[in-house]
Design a protein around this motif. Structure first.
Motif, mmCIF file in Angstrom:
data_model
loop_
_atom_site.group_PDB
_atom_site.id
_atom_site.type_symbol
_atom_site.label_atom_id
_atom_site.label_comp_id
_atom_site.label_asym_id
_atom_site.label_seq_id
_atom_site.Cartn_x
_atom_site.Cartn_y
_atom_site.Cartn_z
ATOM 1 N N LEU A 95 6.706 -5.604 -11.081
ATOM 2 C CA LEU A 95 7.551 -6.478 -11.895
ATOM 3 C C LEU A 95 8.795 -6.909 -11.122
ATOM 4 N N LEU A 96 9.379 -5.994 -10.390
ATOM 5 C CA LEU A 96 10.535 -6.331 -9.567
ATOM 6 C C LEU A 96 10.146 -7.322 -8.470
ATOM 7 N N ALA A 97 8.980 -7.128 -7.896
ATOM 8 C CA ALA A 97 8.519 -8.050 -6.855
ATOM 9 C C ALA A 97 8.260 -9.443 -7.417
ATOM 10 N N LEU A 98 7.745 -9.521 -8.649
ATOM 11 C CA LEU A 98 7.520 -10.830 -9.263
ATOM 12 C C LEU A 98 8.830 -11.567 -9.549
ATOM 13 N N ILE A 99 9.920 -10.838 -9.657
ATOM 14 C CA ILE A 99 11.217 -11.477 -9.875
ATOM 15 C C ILE A 99 11.882 -11.830 -8.549
ATOM 16 N N VAL A 100 11.836 -10.923 -7.591
ATOM 17 C CA VAL A 100 12.596 -11.097 -6.349
ATOM 18 C C VAL A 100 11.866 -11.976 -5.334
ATOM 19 N N LEU A 101 10.562 -11.824 -5.204
ATOM 20 C CA LEU A 101 9.833 -12.564 -4.170
ATOM 21 C C LEU A 101 9.950 -14.081 -4.296
ATOM 22 N N PRO A 102 9.847 -14.674 -5.457
ATOM 23 C CA PRO A 102 10.012 -16.129 -5.526
ATOM 24 C C PRO A 102 11.420 -16.593 -5.134
ATOM 25 N N LEU A 103 12.406 -15.738 -5.319
ATOM 26 C CA LEU A 103 13.767 -16.092 -4.922
ATOM 27 C C LEU A 103 13.962 -15.988 -3.413
ATOM 28 N N ALA A 104 13.313 -14.999 -2.793
ATOM 29 C CA ALA A 104 13.507 -14.763 -1.369
ATOM 30 C C ALA A 104 12.515 -15.539 -0.496
ATOM 31 N N TRP A 105 11.329 -15.791 -1.012
ATOM 32 C CA TRP A 105 10.271 -16.403 -0.201
ATOM 33 C C TRP A 105 9.862 -17.692 -0.906
ATOM 34 N N SER A 106 10.383 -18.794 -0.407
ATOM 35 C CA SER A 106 10.262 -20.062 -1.118
ATOM 36 C C SER A 106 8.823 -20.538 -1.306
ATOM 37 N N PRO A 107 8.068 -20.804 -0.266
ATOM 38 C CA PRO A 107 6.664 -21.141 -0.538
ATOM 39 C C PRO A 107 5.838 -19.861 -0.622
ATOM 40 N N LEU A 108 5.818 -19.248 -1.795
ATOM 41 C CA LEU A 108 5.150 -17.962 -1.993
ATOM 42 C C LEU A 108 3.640 -18.151 -1.929
ATOM 43 N N PRO A 109 2.976 -17.489 -0.970
ATOM 44 C CA PRO A 109 1.522 -17.631 -0.846
ATOM 45 C C PRO A 109 0.799 -17.060 -2.065
ATOM 46 N N GLY A 110 -0.311 -17.665 -2.413
ATOM 47 C CA GLY A 110 -1.095 -17.240 -3.558
ATOM 48 C C GLY A 110 -1.655 -15.839 -3.398
ATOM 49 N N LEU A 111 -1.952 -15.443 -2.158
ATOM 50 C CA LEU A 111 -2.492 -14.112 -1.913
ATOM 51 C C LEU A 111 -1.461 -13.036 -2.284
ATOM 52 N N VAL A 112 -0.176 -13.291 -2.017
ATOM 53 C CA VAL A 112 0.875 -12.326 -2.343
ATOM 54 C C VAL A 112 1.010 -12.195 -3.863
ATOM 55 N N VAL A 113 0.987 -13.325 -4.563
ATOM 56 C CA VAL A 113 1.089 -13.300 -6.024
ATOM 57 C C VAL A 113 -0.104 -12.560 -6.620
ATOM 58 N N THR A 114 -1.289 -12.830 -6.110
ATOM 59 C CA THR A 114 -2.498 -12.172 -6.600
ATOM 60 C C THR A 114 -2.431 -10.667 -6.360
ATOM 61 N N THR A 115 -1.940 -10.263 -5.194
ATOM 62 C CA THR A 115 -1.838 -8.837 -4.868
ATOM 63 C C THR A 115 -0.836 -8.138 -5.786
ATOM 64 N N VAL A 116 0.313 -8.777 -6.014
ATOM 65 C CA VAL A 116 1.339 -8.164 -6.876
ATOM 66 C C VAL A 116 0.813 -8.044 -8.307
ATOM 67 N N ILE A 117 0.134 -9.049 -8.796
ATOM 68 C CA ILE A 117 -0.422 -8.982 -10.154
ATOM 69 C C ILE A 117 -1.512 -7.920 -10.239
ATOM 70 N N ALA A 118 -2.312 -7.778 -9.186
ATOM 71 C CA ALA A 118 -3.352 -6.741 -9.169
ATOM 72 C C ALA A 118 -2.723 -5.346 -9.205
ATOM 73 N N VAL A 119 -1.627 -5.144 -8.474
ATOM 74 C CA VAL A 119 -0.931 -3.847 -8.492
ATOM 75 C C VAL A 119 -0.349 -3.580 -9.878
ATOM 76 N N LEU A 120 0.185 -4.620 -10.525
ATOM 77 C CA LEU A 120 0.719 -4.475 -11.876
ATOM 78 C C LEU A 120 -0.376 -4.058 -12.855
ATOM 79 N N VAL A 121 -1.500 -4.714 -12.809
ATOM 80 C CA VAL A 121 -2.609 -4.395 -13.714
ATOM 81 C C VAL A 121 -3.154 -3.000 -13.418
ATOM 82 N N ALA A 122 -3.248 -2.640 -12.135
ATOM 83 C CA ALA A 122 -3.751 -1.313 -11.774
ATOM 84 C C ALA A 122 -2.796 -0.220 -12.254
ATOM 85 N N GLY A 123 -1.490 -0.422 -12.095
ATOM 86 C CA GLY A 123 -0.517 0.575 -12.552
ATOM 87 C C GLY A 123 -0.542 0.728 -14.058
ATOM 88 N N ALA A 124 -0.604 -0.396 -14.789
ATOM 89 C CA ALA A 124 -0.671 -0.327 -16.250
ATOM 90 C C ALA A 124 -1.964 0.355 -16.688
#
Length: 149
Positions: A95-124
């Motif tokens: 969740l923190l990465a979903l907030i901070v990464l778009p602010l720090a990394w302007s053209p956020l690659p889709g693979l990074v977003v997919t990985t962060v969402i997968a980690v979120l779903v796995a943790g939940a």
């Protein structure tokens, strides 16, 4: 609503009127005496009064207040389950990465977003999997949710 004023309904009072009013107020108080000067003698002890309330009692200094009660030693601090800690870290970190990464990394690659969402779903999912199955497993031995004495 108007605030207090120095005067009455007729306007401000002059100093003589204020002094006269003050004398009228203090005349009802009577004589105010000063306490007698200490003469070096001890005052006469006042007789004990009868108890009239829950706080009117004398404390016996000789009596042990706790009657020998010693609280039990606290048990060891339970270690947390590392799997649950990993699940909370995955949820909070993603969740923190979903907030901070778009602010720090302007053209956020889709693979990074997919990985962060997968980690979120796995943790939940991990946290849901580790939840107790029933309310009887509360560590009280099936005695309910009341106090344990």
């Amino acid at each position: 609503m108007a605030g207090p004023t120095r005067g009455g309904a007729d306007g401000p009072l002059d100093d003589d009127a204020v002094q006269a009013r003050w004398a009228e107020i203090t005349a009802h108080l009577g004589e105010l005496g000063t306490p007698p000067a200490p003469t070096g003698e001890e005052p006469a002890p006042t007789p004990p009064r009868a108890p009239s309330g829950p706080r009117d009692y004398a404390v016996d200094e000789d009596e042990d207040e706790d009657d020998g009660f010693e609280p039990p030693d606290p048990g060891p601090v339970r270690a947390t389950d590392p799997v649950v800690v990993l699940g909370w870290a995955a949820v909070a970190g993603s969740l923190l990465a979903l907030i901070v990464l778009p602010l720090a990394w302007s053209p956020l690659p889709g693979l990074v977003v997919t990985t962060v969402i997968a980690v979120l779903v796995a943790g939940a999912g991990l946290l849901l999997w580790r939840m107790p199955r029933s309310r009887d497993d509360d560590g009280l031995g099936g005695r309910g949710g009341g106090a344990v004495l």
